[in-house]
Design an enzyme around this catalytic site. Sequence first.
Site, PDB file in Angstrom:
ATOM      1  N   GLU A  33     -37.167 -59.117 118.348  1.00  0.00           N
ATOM      2  CA  GLU A  33     -38.417 -58.719 117.698  1.00  0.00           C
ATOM      3  C   GLU A  33     -39.071 -59.889 116.974  1.00  0.00           C
ATOM      4  OE1 GLU A  33     -37.245 -54.036 117.037  1.00  0.00           O
ATOM      5  OE2 GLU A  33     -36.783 -55.467 115.448  1.00  0.00           O
ATOM      6  N   TYR A  42     -41.694 -51.762 122.219  1.00  0.00           N
ATOM      7  CA  TYR A  42     -41.112 -50.425 122.371  1.00  0.00           C
ATOM      8  C   TYR A  42     -40.665 -50.148 123.812  1.00  0.00           C
ATOM      9  CZ  TYR A  42     -42.602 -49.346 117.628  1.00  0.00           C
ATOM     10  OH  TYR A  42     -42.758 -49.334 116.256  1.00  0.00           O
ATOM     11  N   HIS A  83     -40.878 -49.901 110.315  1.00  0.00           N
ATOM     12  CA  HIS A  83     -39.917 -50.206 111.378  1.00  0.00           C
ATOM     13  C   HIS A  83     -39.038 -51.343 110.884  1.00  0.00           C
ATOM     14  CE1 HIS A  83     -38.199 -51.368 115.249  1.00  0.00           C
ATOM     15  NE2 HIS A  83     -38.412 -52.599 114.837  1.00  0.00           N
ATOM     16  N   LYS A 109     -46.155 -49.924 109.421  1.00  0.00           N
ATOM     17  CA  LYS A 109     -46.953 -49.342 110.489  1.00  0.00           C
ATOM     18  C   LYS A 109     -48.361 -48.974 109.998  1.00  0.00           C
ATOM     19  CE  LYS A 109     -42.815 -47.540 112.745  1.00  0.00           C
ATOM     20  NZ  LYS A 109     -42.158 -46.319 113.245  1.00  0.00           N
ATOM     21  N   ASN A 160     -43.833 -42.548 110.371  1.00  0.00           N
ATOM     22  CA  ASN A 160     -42.736 -42.775 109.425  1.00  0.00           C
ATOM     23  C   ASN A 160     -42.794 -44.118 108.695  1.00  0.00           C
ATOM     24  OD1 ASN A 160     -41.768 -44.546 111.333  1.00  0.00           O
ATOM     25  ND2 ASN A 160     -39.979 -43.328 111.879  1.00  0.00           N
TER      26      ASN A 160
END
Length: 149
Positions: A126, A49, A115, A9, A112
């Site tokens: 994905e 998402y 992913h 990310k 975080n």
Amino acid sequence: MERTFIMLKPDAIQRGLMSDILKRIESKGYKLLAMKFLRIPREQAERHYAEHKGKPFFEGLIEYMTSGPVLMMVWEGENIIASMRTMMGKTNPNEAAPGTIRGDYAQQTGRNIIHGSDSPESAKREIELFFNDYEIQSWEPSVSKWLCE
């Protein structure tokens, strides 16, 4: 062999953690099949998402994920989805074990670092969202016979 989608990310990119995280995955013996470094268009981030649409954090998540470049990858290996979930650690870094990617590098759930697909179905979805078939390479590392029976 199983495939999974992994994305570093914007916080991982901005903090210069790409090589450290890639080294962990490579050292495990997994095979990189595809990689892209880009800024995700908003529409694509919303599709990725989509299950969170309508939740209070959705808009902030989309803004964050489109705020800078990400590193998207397809990896392959035996039981890689479950193994990568373990390597990443719990979504909330405060609950992630030391030694996991999130446990070692992240402080907040909203930042975080990484992913990873949570099931074969999400991995397929994905991967197809971000990669075309011709972008995914088939190759055999010479060390394969030393990693798996």
